[in-house]
Design a protein around this motif. Structure first.
Motif, PDB file in Angstrom:
ATOM      1  N   ILE A 121       8.417 -31.555  28.991  1.00 11.89           N
ATOM      2  CA  ILE A 121       7.965 -31.376  27.608  1.00 11.89           C
ATOM      3  C   ILE A 121       8.787 -30.277  26.939  1.00 11.89           C
ATOM      4  CG2 ILE A 121       6.017 -30.699  26.151  1.00 11.89           C
ATOM      5  CD1 ILE A 121       4.166 -31.793  28.307  1.00 11.89           C
ATOM      6  N   THR A 122       9.245 -30.562  25.736  1.00 14.90           N
ATOM      7  CA  THR A 122       9.979 -29.564  24.968  1.00 14.90           C
ATOM      8  C   THR A 122       9.322 -29.401  23.598  1.00 14.90           C
ATOM      9  OG1 THR A 122      11.518 -31.257  24.143  1.00 14.90           O
ATOM     10  CG2 THR A 122      12.167 -30.030  26.119  1.00 14.90           C
ATOM     11  N   PHE A 123       9.706 -28.335  22.907  1.00 21.14           N
ATOM     12  CA  PHE A 123       9.089 -28.003  21.628  1.00 21.14           C
ATOM     13  C   PHE A 123      10.152 -27.879  20.544  1.00 21.14           C
ATOM     14  CE2 PHE A 123       6.545 -26.441  25.094  1.00 21.14           C
ATOM     15  CZ  PHE A 123       5.260 -26.853  24.762  1.00 21.14           C
ATOM     16  N   ASP A 124       9.708 -28.105  19.310  1.00 24.40           N
ATOM     17  CA  ASP A 124      10.611 -28.070  18.165  1.00 24.40           C
ATOM     18  C   ASP A 124      11.174 -26.660  17.979  1.00 24.40           C
ATOM     19  OD1 ASP A 124      11.950 -28.445  15.819  1.00 24.40           O
ATOM     20  OD2 ASP A 124      10.182 -28.778  14.577  1.00 24.40           O
ATOM     21  N   LYS A 125      12.479 -26.548  18.056  1.00 25.11           N
ATOM     22  CA  LYS A 125      13.130 -25.244  17.933  1.00 25.11           C
ATOM     23  C   LYS A 125      12.855 -24.593  16.582  1.00 25.11           C
ATOM     24  CE  LYS A 125      17.695 -23.254  17.251  1.00 25.11           C
ATOM     25  NZ  LYS A 125      19.148 -23.509  17.217  1.00 25.11           N
ATOM     26  N   SER A 126      12.862 -25.378  15.512  1.00 21.12           N
ATOM     27  CA  SER A 126      12.707 -24.813  14.170  1.00 21.12           C
ATOM     28  C   SER A 126      11.363 -24.116  14.002  1.00 21.12           C
ATOM     29  CB  SER A 126      12.879 -25.902  13.103  1.00 21.12           C
ATOM     30  OG  SER A 126      11.866 -26.893  13.227  1.00 21.12           O
ATOM     31  N   ARG A 127      10.311 -24.682  14.605  1.00 20.79           N
ATOM     32  CA  ARG A 127       8.991 -24.052  14.504  1.00 20.79           C
ATOM     33  C   ARG A 127       8.947 -22.751  15.292  1.00 20.79           C
ATOM     34  NH1 ARG A 127       3.767 -27.559  15.235  1.00 20.79           N
ATOM     35  NH2 ARG A 127       2.985 -25.615  14.332  1.00 20.79           N
ATOM     36  N   VAL A 128       9.556 -22.750  16.457  1.00 20.99           N
ATOM     37  CA  VAL A 128       9.579 -21.543  17.291  1.00 20.99           C
ATOM     38  C   VAL A 128      10.353 -20.433  16.589  1.00 20.99           C
ATOM     39  CG1 VAL A 128      10.346 -20.566  19.495  1.00 20.99           C
ATOM     40  CG2 VAL A 128       9.336 -22.863  19.429  1.00 20.99           C
ATOM     41  N   VAL A 129      11.500 -20.773  16.028  1.00 23.59           N
ATOM     42  CA  VAL A 129      12.327 -19.777  15.347  1.00 23.59           C
ATOM     43  C   VAL A 129      11.627 -19.258  14.094  1.00 23.59           C
ATOM     44  CG1 VAL A 129      14.489 -19.423  14.072  1.00 23.59           C
ATOM     45  CG2 VAL A 129      14.507 -20.652  16.255  1.00 23.59           C
ATOM     46  N   SER A 130      11.011 -20.155  13.323  1.00 27.43           N
ATOM     47  CA  SER A 130      10.304 -19.732  12.107  1.00 27.43           C
ATOM     48  C   SER A 130       9.147 -18.808  12.432  1.00 27.43           C
ATOM     49  CB  SER A 130       9.790 -20.960  11.343  1.00 27.43           C
ATOM     50  OG  SER A 130      10.857 -21.759  10.899  1.00 27.43           O
ATOM     51  N   PHE A 131       8.392 -19.163  13.476  1.00 24.00           N
ATOM     52  CA  PHE A 131       7.278 -18.311  13.897  1.00 24.00           C
ATOM     53  C   PHE A 131       7.784 -16.949  14.361  1.00 24.00           C
ATOM     54  CE2 PHE A 131       4.422 -16.782  17.283  1.00 24.00           C
ATOM     55  CZ  PHE A 131       3.237 -16.676  16.560  1.00 24.00           C
ATOM     56  N   SER A 132       8.859 -16.949  15.134  1.00 26.55           N
ATOM     57  CA  SER A 132       9.429 -15.698  15.633  1.00 26.55           C
ATOM     58  C   SER A 132       9.914 -14.822  14.486  1.00 26.55           C
ATOM     59  CB  SER A 132      10.588 -15.983  16.594  1.00 26.55           C
ATOM     60  OG  SER A 132      10.161 -16.762  17.690  1.00 26.55           O
ATOM     61  N   ASP A 133      10.594 -15.424  13.501  1.00 26.48           N
ATOM     62  CA  ASP A 133      11.070 -14.667  12.344  1.00 26.48           C
ATOM     63  C   ASP A 133       9.905 -14.025  11.599  1.00 26.48           C
ATOM     64  OD1 ASP A 133      13.675 -15.314  12.890  1.00 26.48           O
ATOM     65  OD2 ASP A 133      13.830 -16.887  11.370  1.00 26.48           O
ATOM     66  N   ALA A 134       8.808 -14.756  11.480  1.00 28.94           N
ATOM     67  CA  ALA A 134       7.629 -14.231  10.787  1.00 28.94           C
ATOM     68  C   ALA A 134       7.052 -13.027  11.530  1.00 28.94           C
ATOM     69  CB  ALA A 134       6.571 -15.323  10.641  1.00 28.94           C
ATOM     70  N   VAL A 135       6.976 -13.130  12.852  1.00 30.09           N
ATOM     71  CA  VAL A 135       6.437 -12.022  13.652  1.00 30.09           C
ATOM     72  C   VAL A 135       7.338 -10.794  13.533  1.00 30.09           C
ATOM     73  CG1 VAL A 135       5.920 -11.232  15.990  1.00 30.09           C
ATOM     74  CG2 VAL A 135       5.213 -13.520  15.262  1.00 30.09           C
ATOM     75  N   PHE A 136       8.645 -10.998  13.624  1.00 25.11           N
ATOM     76  CA  PHE A 136       9.587  -9.890  13.472  1.00 25.11           C
ATOM     77  C   PHE A 136       9.425  -9.223  12.106  1.00 25.11           C
ATOM     78  CE2 PHE A 136      12.063 -11.505  17.106  1.00 25.11           C
ATOM     79  CZ  PHE A 136      12.537 -10.322  17.650  1.00 25.11           C
ATOM     80  N   SER A 137       9.372 -10.026  11.057  1.00 23.08           N
ATOM     81  CA  SER A 137       9.305  -9.467   9.706  1.00 23.08           C
ATOM     82  C   SER A 137       7.994  -8.724   9.456  1.00 23.08           C
ATOM     83  CB  SER A 137       9.491 -10.569   8.656  1.00 23.08           C
ATOM     84  OG  SER A 137       8.442 -11.520   8.729  1.00 23.08           O
ATOM     85  N   LEU A 175       9.716 -20.950  25.862  1.00 22.08           N
ATOM     86  CA  LEU A 175       8.630 -20.696  24.912  1.00 22.08           C
ATOM     87  C   LEU A 175       7.813 -19.479  25.324  1.00 22.08           C
ATOM     88  CD1 LEU A 175       6.990 -21.712  22.424  1.00 22.08           C
ATOM     89  CD2 LEU A 175       5.575 -22.996  24.047  1.00 22.08           C
ATOM     90  N   TRP A 176       7.455 -19.394  26.608  1.00 21.22           N
ATOM     91  CA  TRP A 176       6.625 -18.287  27.063  1.00 21.22           C
ATOM     92  C   TRP A 176       7.398 -16.978  27.161  1.00 21.22           C
ATOM     93  CZ3 TRP A 176       1.668 -17.728  26.791  1.00 21.22           C
ATOM     94  CH2 TRP A 176       0.868 -18.873  26.700  1.00 21.22           C
ATOM     95  N   LEU A 177       8.670 -17.050  27.476  1.00 21.68           N
ATOM     96  CA  LEU A 177       9.499 -15.843  27.419  1.00 21.68           C
ATOM     97  C   LEU A 177       9.539 -15.299  25.990  1.00 21.68           C
ATOM     98  CD1 LEU A 177      12.522 -16.785  29.727  1.00 21.68           C
ATOM     99  CD2 LEU A 177      10.707 -15.129  30.209  1.00 21.68           C
ATOM    100  N   ASN A 178       9.650 -16.210  25.043  1.00 25.49           N
ATOM    101  CA  ASN A 178       9.671 -15.832  23.631  1.00 25.49           C
ATOM    102  C   ASN A 178       8.324 -15.243  23.201  1.00 25.49           C
ATOM    103  OD1 ASN A 178      11.322 -16.041  21.045  1.00 25.49           O
ATOM    104  ND2 ASN A 178       9.456 -17.087  20.423  1.00 25.49           N
ATOM    105  N   ILE A 179       7.229 -15.830  23.687  1.00 22.07           N
ATOM    106  CA  ILE A 179       5.888 -15.331  23.345  1.00 22.07           C
ATOM    107  C   ILE A 179       5.690 -13.910  23.868  1.00 22.07           C
ATOM    108  CG2 ILE A 179       3.429 -15.606  23.895  1.00 22.07           C
ATOM    109  CD1 ILE A 179       3.888 -18.667  23.663  1.00 22.07           C
TER     110      ILE A 179
END
Length: 208
Positions: free
Chosen positions: A4-20, A86-90
Motif C-alpha cells: 500500500i502506498t499513499f499520495d505524495k501530494s497529500r503528504v507533502v501538503s500536510f507536512s508543509d502546513a505543519v512546518f508553517s 509515512l511514519w518516519l515523516n509523522i
C-alpha cells in the motif's frame, strides 16, 4: 499483493502546513508587553528584556527552515509514499510540533541547563528522523545516486551531531554551549564544497 502506498501530494501538503504552523507559533514565545510596561518603559528596555526570546525565535526559525528545505529537497525523489516513509515523516513532524514548546521552555529558563538540554534533545530528534527519512529515500529512490545519497545524509548528520554536542556541552560549559549551533552553518558549506568537488570529478570521469 502490491504494498500500500499513499499520495505524495497529500503528504507533502500536510507536512508543509505543519512546518508553517510550527514556525509561526514560535513568535508567540516573544511576550507582547502589557499596557503599563509599554507606557512606562522605553522601546530599548522592552526589547532588551526579550533578548532570550528573540534568540530562541531566530535560532528555532532558521533551523526549522533548514529542515523544511531539506524535506522539500529529498521529497522530490519520491513518487509514492510507503508506510515506512509515512511514519518516519509523522515522527519528524511530531518533533517539529514540539519545537515551540521546547523553545518557550528554553527562553523562559535561559540561564538554566535542563531547559536548554531538552531543547537540544528536541532538535536532535528532528535531525535524527530527518536522517532516517533521507536514508530510506536514498535506498529506495532510483534517481538518488550513491554520491547524492551520501551528500544528503552528511547534511542531515551535521545538524544532528551539533545539537547532540550542544546538549552534552550544556552540562559542562552552559553559556558557550548556547552558541554551538553556529557550527551547523560553518560545517554545511564545507560539506557542500566537498561533495560538489566529488560530483564534478565523477562527471569528468563519466565523460572520459
Amino acid at each position: 499483493m502490491e504494498p500500500i502506498t499513499f499520495d505524495k501530494s497529500r503528504v507533502v501538503s500536510f507536512s508543509d502546513a505543519v512546518f508553517s504552523i510550527a514556525m509561526t507559533l514560535l513568535v508567540l514565545e516573544v511576550a507582547i508587553p502589557e499596557a503599563k510596561e509599554a507606557s512606562q518603559e522605553n522601546l530599548g528596555s522592552i526589547l532588551g528584556n526579550r533578548i532570550p526570546s528573540f534568540i530562541g525565535l531566530l535560532v528555532s526559525f532558521l533551523v526549522t527552515a533548514l529542515y523544511w528545505v531539506a524535506h522539500m529537497r529529498i521529497m522530490r525523489y519520491v513518487k509514492e509514499v510507503s508506510y515506512t516513509l509515512l511514519w518516519l515523516n509523522i515522527f519528524l513532524l511530531l518533533f517539529i510540533v514540539l519545537l515551540p514548546f521546547s523553545t518557550g521552555l528554553y527562553v523562559k529558563g535561559f540561564n538554566a541547563v535542563s531547559p536548554f538540554a531538552f531543547y537540544c534533545f528536541n532538535l536532535s530528534a528532528i535531525g535524527f528522523f530527518n536522517f532516517l527519512m533521507i536514508r530510506y529515500i536514498a535506498k529506495t529512490a532510483p534517481e538518488v545516486t550513491s554520491l547524492m545519497g551520501q551528500w544528503e545524509k552528511a547534511r542531515a548528520l551535521n545538524s544532528t551531531f551539533v545539537w547532540v554536542l550542544s546538549g552534552f556541552l550544556a552540562f559542562v560549559i552552559p553559556m558557550p554551549s548556547r552558541f554551538t549551533f553556529i557550527l551547523i552553518f560553518i560545517f554545511q558549506p564545507l560539506i557542500n564544497r566537498y561533495f560538489k568537488k566529488k560530483l564534478a570529478k565523477q562527471e569528468v570521469e563519466n565523460i572520459l
